[in-house]
Design a protein around this motif. Structure first.
Motif, PDB file in Angstrom:
ATOM      1  N   MET A 193     -15.684  -3.355   3.027  1.00  0.00           N
ATOM      2  CA  MET A 193     -15.652  -1.895   3.090  1.00  0.00           C
ATOM      3  C   MET A 193     -16.537  -1.271   2.014  1.00  0.00           C
ATOM      4  N   VAL A 237     -11.767  -7.974   3.253  1.00  0.00           N
ATOM      5  CA  VAL A 237     -11.900  -6.664   3.890  1.00  0.00           C
ATOM      6  C   VAL A 237     -12.314  -5.615   2.863  1.00  0.00           C
ATOM      7  N   GLN A 238     -11.731  -5.686   1.671  1.00  0.00           N
ATOM      8  CA  GLN A 238     -12.082  -4.746   0.599  1.00  0.00           C
ATOM      9  C   GLN A 238     -13.565  -4.850   0.241  1.00  0.00           C
ATOM     10  N   SER A 293      -4.376  -7.627  -3.733  1.00  0.00           N
ATOM     11  CA  SER A 293      -5.388  -7.366  -2.713  1.00  0.00           C
ATOM     12  C   SER A 293      -5.070  -6.116  -1.914  1.00  0.00           C
ATOM     13  N   GLN A 326     -15.215  -3.488  -6.532  1.00  0.00           N
ATOM     14  CA  GLN A 326     -14.863  -4.830  -6.060  1.00  0.00           C
ATOM     15  C   GLN A 326     -13.774  -5.491  -6.900  1.00  0.00           C
ATOM     16  N   LEU A 367      -7.502  -2.967  -1.649  1.00  0.00           N
ATOM     17  CA  LEU A 367      -7.924  -2.477  -0.338  1.00  0.00           C
ATOM     18  C   LEU A 367      -7.569  -1.003  -0.165  1.00  0.00           C
ATOM     19  N   SER A 368      -6.381  -0.619  -0.606  1.00  0.00           N
ATOM     20  CA  SER A 368      -5.954   0.781  -0.481  1.00  0.00           C
ATOM     21  C   SER A 368      -6.845   1.697  -1.306  1.00  0.00           C
ATOM     22  N   PHE A 414      -7.498  -9.834   2.866  1.00  0.00           N
ATOM     23  CA  PHE A 414      -7.677  -8.423   2.550  1.00  0.00           C
ATOM     24  C   PHE A 414      -8.625  -8.207   1.375  1.00  0.00           C
ATOM     25  N   ALA A 463      -9.994   1.100  -1.965  1.00  0.00           N
ATOM     26  CA  ALA A 463     -11.265   1.163  -1.245  1.00  0.00           C
ATOM     27  C   ALA A 463     -11.170   2.094  -0.043  1.00  0.00           C
ATOM     28  N   VAL A 464     -10.071   1.999   0.715  1.00  0.00           N
ATOM     29  CA  VAL A 464      -9.882   2.862   1.884  1.00  0.00           C
ATOM     30  C   VAL A 464      -9.851   4.329   1.457  1.00  0.00           C
TER      31      VAL A 464
END
Length: 416
Positions: free
Chosen positions: A169, A165-166, A102, A332, A106-107, A162, A109-110
């Motif tokens: 985002m 969160v992903q 995760s 995703q 997330l990284s 997370f 996506a950021v």
């Protein structure tokens, strides 16, 4: 007794990484045999397993060991291999991080949001993602050290949280494409080391291995301790030079060695140096081997745990960003699927103990090569992912069983 000597006294597992204890080639072989009898198997089982896997795959499909396939295999190893390197830090201190998948997603996506949607430089976007992941590791450590919540529970919550969160985002579109002409994507897909530079790096590595060994051997002789002979050091460096030189020559028959793989190797070597040659590295082994003894020896156990959490999440972020760069997209499914399990399995299959206190940086490298070899070989045979999961699961079970048997052997011989 110095601080470093104190740490070594409570970290017997770190001794297996000292290559300068025996005298000469004969002495080295004798010590290795004694370690095998005492349960210190090192990387021998995983290397033997890798030879078996490569042999079987080559027999079933002659394309497997072609230079083209090995170049692809090396590059595909990198993202999850870097994540596994972070997992190795957690396992060394006897903990686990279930959220690395995760965190990597997330990284990715950021990075995509900051780079594509916000218009930042790709490298600033990567830096932001890595700093965020480092902060997540710090938060994990605070919950673990201050509240005593098990790492299993903390990171399981992180895995779910997370991931949410992903998805938030990325929004309704669910995917953000990275420009193909960006430096991030070209680094991951198209940039390879020029042949002359690859051979230069190999020669430099062999020289550095000899110089480091010779310096340490001289220091040990000056202190009246047994040390590796110059002949053994030369032989070791010559073997490395010949082996890596042949590998580079073979890969250069196709596209060569990818810069992304060089980055992975650099991280592995840097981690190996930290673990085997610094007080901090020996402290990691000490905490994983016996946390109470480490605390009584004066080691800041909470700081060691915090550093392990932060290194794990940071490396997970780097792996996630590189995975997105390979696909030229963050979506995703980034960090999903079997990324989490493969990263943990790679560290364990490579030789890092689930019981803490034993392992090396090369565990991540060897483990991910095993897993990726299975995946690549079965793909070439046109077999679906069900077989890959079954074979990887069997290899993982075998690795943990060997570790358990070796642990009992070390305990019976007084080396646990």
């Amino acid at each position: 007794m110095s601080d470093l000597d104190t740490v070594e006294a409570v970290a017997p597992a770190a001794a297996e990484f000292d290559p300068d204890r025996p005298r000469g080639v004969t002495g080295t072989l004798a010590v290795l045999a004694a370690r095998f009898r005492g349960g210190d198997l090192g990387v021998a089982p995983v290397v033997a397993g890798l030879v078996v896997i490569w042999t079987v795959m080559q027999i079933l499909n002659p394309i497997f060991l072609s230079s083209t396939n090995l170049v692809n295999l090396a590059i595909e190893c990198v993202p999850v291999g870097i994540i596994a390197l972070g997992v190795m830090f957690m396992l060394l201190v006897g903990q686990i991080d279930l959220s690395v998948g995760s965190i990597s997603g997330l990284s990715a996506a950021v990075t995509a949001v900051l780079f594509v949607d916000q218009g930042l430089s790709p490298w600033l976007a990567v830096a932001g993602a890595v700093l965020l992941a480092c902060l997540v590791g710090w938060l994990y450590a605070q919950v673990f050290n201050r509240l005593g919540v098990p790492s299993f529970v903390i990171t399981l919550a992180g895995l779910l949280g997370f991931l949410g969160v992903q998805l938030w985002m990325l929004g309704a579109k669910g995917s953000i494409n990275l420009p193909f002409d960006s430096g991030l994507v070209t680094f991951a897909q198209l940039q390879f080391v020029p042949p002359w530079l690859a051979y230069t790096l190999v020669a430099a590595g062999a020289v550095a291995l000899f110089a480091g060994g010779y310096s340490r051997a001289s220091a040990r002789r000056g202190a009246g301790l047994p040390a590796t002979s110059t002949q053994a050091l030369l032989l070791r460096s010559a073997v490395l030079l010949a082996g890596l030189g042949a590998a580079v020559w073979y890969l250069n028959r196709d596209r060569g060695v990818g810069w992304m793989f060089v980055l992975f190797l650099g991280l592995v070597l840097a981690t190996h140096y930290v673990l085997s040659r610094t007080k901090y590295g020996k402290s990691l082994y000490a905490v994983g081997g016996n946390v109470e003894a480490a605390r009584r020896a004066g080691i800041n156990v909470k700081a060691i745990y915090a550093s392990a959490f932060m290194l794990c999440t940071t490396l997970a972020a780097i792996g996630g960003v590189l995975a997105a760069a390979r696909l030229a997209a963050a979506n995703q499914s980034s960090g999903g699927g079997d990324v989490n399990l493969n990263a943990i399995a790679a560290a364990v299959i490579g030789g890092t103990s689930l019981f803490g206190g034993r392992g090396s940086a090369f565990a991540a490298l060897l483990g991910i090569v095993v897993i990726q070899s299975i995946s690549s070989g079965l793909t070439l045979l046109n077999l679906d992912s069900s077989y890959r999961f079954m074979v990887t699961g069997a290899v993982l079970l075998l690795a943990v069983a060997l570790d358990s048997v070796a642990r009992r052997s070390r305990a019976s011989s007084g080396r646990a």
